[in-house]
Scaffold this motif. Sequence first.
Motif, PDB file in Angstrom:
ATOM      1  N   ALA A 167       0.838  -1.204   0.000  1.00  0.00           N
ATOM      2  CA  ALA A 167       0.000   0.000   0.000  1.00  0.00           C
ATOM      3  C   ALA A 167       0.871   1.252   0.000  1.00  0.00           C
ATOM      4  O   ALA A 167       0.587   2.215  -0.722  1.00  0.00           O
ATOM      5  N   LEU A 168       1.945   1.214   0.793  1.00  0.00           N
ATOM      6  CA  LEU A 168       2.817   2.390   0.857  1.00  0.00           C
ATOM      7  C   LEU A 168       3.660   2.536  -0.406  1.00  0.00           C
ATOM      8  O   LEU A 168       3.907   3.649  -0.876  1.00  0.00           O
ATOM      9  N   LEU A 169       4.109   1.393  -0.957  1.00  0.00           N
ATOM     10  CA  LEU A 169       4.857   1.448  -2.213  1.00  0.00           C
ATOM     11  C   LEU A 169       4.000   2.115  -3.290  1.00  0.00           C
ATOM     12  O   LEU A 169       4.472   2.924  -4.083  1.00  0.00           O
ATOM     13  N   GLU A 170       2.737   1.753  -3.289  1.00  0.00           N
ATOM     14  CA  GLU A 170       1.766   2.363  -4.203  1.00  0.00           C
ATOM     15  C   GLU A 170       1.800   3.878  -4.050  1.00  0.00           C
ATOM     16  O   GLU A 170       1.885   4.632  -5.008  1.00  0.00           O
ATOM     17  N   LYS A 171       1.744   4.327  -2.806  1.00  0.00           N
ATOM     18  CA  LYS A 171       1.684   5.761  -2.512  1.00  0.00           C
ATOM     19  C   LYS A 171       2.906   6.513  -3.015  1.00  0.00           C
ATOM     20  O   LYS A 171       2.797   7.664  -3.417  1.00  0.00           O
ATOM     21  N   VAL A 172       4.092   5.852  -2.940  1.00  0.00           N
ATOM     22  CA  VAL A 172       5.301   6.545  -3.406  1.00  0.00           C
ATOM     23  C   VAL A 172       5.612   6.173  -4.861  1.00  0.00           C
ATOM     24  O   VAL A 172       6.693   6.471  -5.355  1.00  0.00           O
ATOM     25  N   GLY A 173       4.668   5.511  -5.518  1.00  0.00           N
ATOM     26  CA  GLY A 173       4.804   5.245  -6.946  1.00  0.00           C
ATOM     27  C   GLY A 173       5.772   4.133  -7.300  1.00  0.00           C
ATOM     28  O   GLY A 173       6.364   4.134  -8.374  1.00  0.00           O
ATOM     29  N   ARG A 225       8.040  -2.269  -8.152  1.00  0.00           N
ATOM     30  CA  ARG A 225       9.454  -2.566  -7.909  1.00  0.00           C
ATOM     31  C   ARG A 225       9.676  -3.470  -6.691  1.00  0.00           C
ATOM     32  O   ARG A 225      10.808  -3.602  -6.226  1.00  0.00           O
ATOM     33  N   SER A 226       8.646  -4.100  -6.198  1.00  0.00           N
ATOM     34  CA  SER A 226       8.770  -4.802  -4.915  1.00  0.00           C
ATOM     35  C   SER A 226       9.718  -5.998  -4.969  1.00  0.00           C
ATOM     36  O   SER A 226      10.245  -6.430  -3.958  1.00  0.00           O
ATOM     37  N   ASP A 227       9.958  -6.544  -6.181  1.00  0.00           N
ATOM     38  CA  ASP A 227      10.876  -7.684  -6.283  1.00  0.00           C
ATOM     39  C   ASP A 227      12.307  -7.266  -6.616  1.00  0.00           C
ATOM     40  O   ASP A 227      13.199  -8.100  -6.664  1.00  0.00           O
ATOM     41  N   ALA A 228      12.507  -5.975  -6.854  1.00  0.00           N
ATOM     42  CA  ALA A 228      13.833  -5.515  -7.283  1.00  0.00           C
ATOM     43  C   ALA A 228      14.811  -5.537  -6.115  1.00  0.00           C
ATOM     44  O   ALA A 228      14.423  -5.450  -4.948  1.00  0.00           O
TER      45      ALA A 228
END
Lengths: 229, 244
Positions: free
Chosen positions: B123-129, B133-136
């Motif tokens: 949810a937060l990754l979404e917020k910062v766009g 990239r979660s698997d990077a």
Amino acid sequence: MEFIQTIGLLLQRYSSFFADGVRNTLVIAAFSVLLGTLFGVFMAIARMSKIKPRKIIATVYIEFIRGTPLMVQLMFIFYGLPMVGITFPDIAWIPNFSRFAAGIVAMSMNSCAYVAEIIRSGIQAVDKGQMEAARSIGFTYGESMKMVVLPQAVKNILPAFGNEFVTVIKESSIVSVIGIGDLMFRTNDVIAVTYRSLPALAIAALIYFAMTFVSSRLIAAAERKMHHE
Amino acid sequence: MSEVIIEVKNLSKSFGSLEVLHNISTTFQRGEVVSIIGPSGGGKSTFLRCLNLLETPTSGSIFFEGTNLCGKGVDINLHRQKIGMVFQQFNLFNNMNVMKNLTAGPVKIRKMSEAEAQERALALLEKVGLADRSDAFPYQLSGGQKQRIAIVRSFLMEPDVMLFDEPTSALDPEMIGEVLGVMKNLAETGMTMIVVTHEMRFAREVSSRTIFLDQGIIAEDKPSRELFDHPENERLISFLKKVL
Ligand SMILES: Nc1ncnc2c1ncn2[C@@H]1O[C@H](COP(=O)(O)OP(=O)(O)OP(=O)(O)O)[C@@H](O)[C@H]1O
Ligand SMILES: [Mg+2]
């Protein structure tokens, strides 16, 4: 041409000598690396300790061992210790146990210092910010080490560690001077019987090379596997 | 209405014979956004790092929510969970992908379930766009992306205050905006923030108060607008001339 023929002849006739030597060399090297690594880990921990006496003792040990020849260390343990009343026992069903024990103790004590230094520099090569970030989140020192620092340090440590193993195989030839029947010792036996020193030494060199080559390939393969993970 | 969250009392810090901080005292209120500016080597980083005991003060005390962090028997790891920190060099864990970086703390320390931690992180990754990239791994990310993720990582521990040490100084100019944007949003949620920065616009416009830390002392400490519009300290005036 004659040289090659002689090599072939020696290999045929004295293969049991060389085989026995290889076996003993591998036993010494394997035990030395195993024990050297085990104690090397503790020595590295002591070396990086915040507790002053521990750190000092470990530092002195490491510097002293690395600053003196293995030959001297070996003589010291084999001839020196019995003079002050410390002897390695003989065990009936293992021939030459006391010699082997002295050789392995000397080699492991030596390897321990090098391994400790390899581990320490591998850990210290990891960016300090990694530890700080983990600590700032609230992980303990131990958790941060285990989760963040050590996994990165292993990648620095493994190549140097492989070198150390190869070095131990080669350096172990020195134990022949205290009468352990390693490859070097057995090669000398063959020379004493045949007076064919150059061909015999050539065989020994080839066998040493084969052992170090195979082990460094194995270690390189292990490294590649780590990098893919 | 206001409530003190951090109180610094007579803080001094020396490295060997070099005294970097001289007897500093100040307080930070809950919900405040404070900028710390000053010349290089003035002790800004050292001051910030003393607040969560990454540096051990030579003397003085740090009270965090009423507890003296320098006191005997204090479990600093417990308090650090409540004091987030964002570094100039990002310091994402290089051996973990983005998702693991974000969930390690919540799962291992806060005992959150893996699923819940991942859900919050996403949810937060979404917020910062950066949801894609979660698997990077860190080496696959730009500086700006790394810093946004580092901020999220710190925020996921639900800290009561967040410390920033020059969060944009290692970034290429075109990436500074994206990180400052995230910090501005964070400030608007009411997060208590203490920010060492060279971004004078941010100090002036986002932070409510600015501290000029120079030669190991707080030389000036005022509401941001006032400090920038009516600087009094001689060295602050020449510092502002140089950076503005
Ligand atoms: N671990 C350390 N050991 C010795 N000296 C240090 C250490 N950390 C900082 N210093 C010294 O302390 C002084 C203040 O450093 P500090 O990093 O706090 O300054 P700063 O205001 O953050 O500067 P910058 O804007 O360049 O980041 C400097 O003279 C620095 O060399
Ligand atoms: Mg700094």
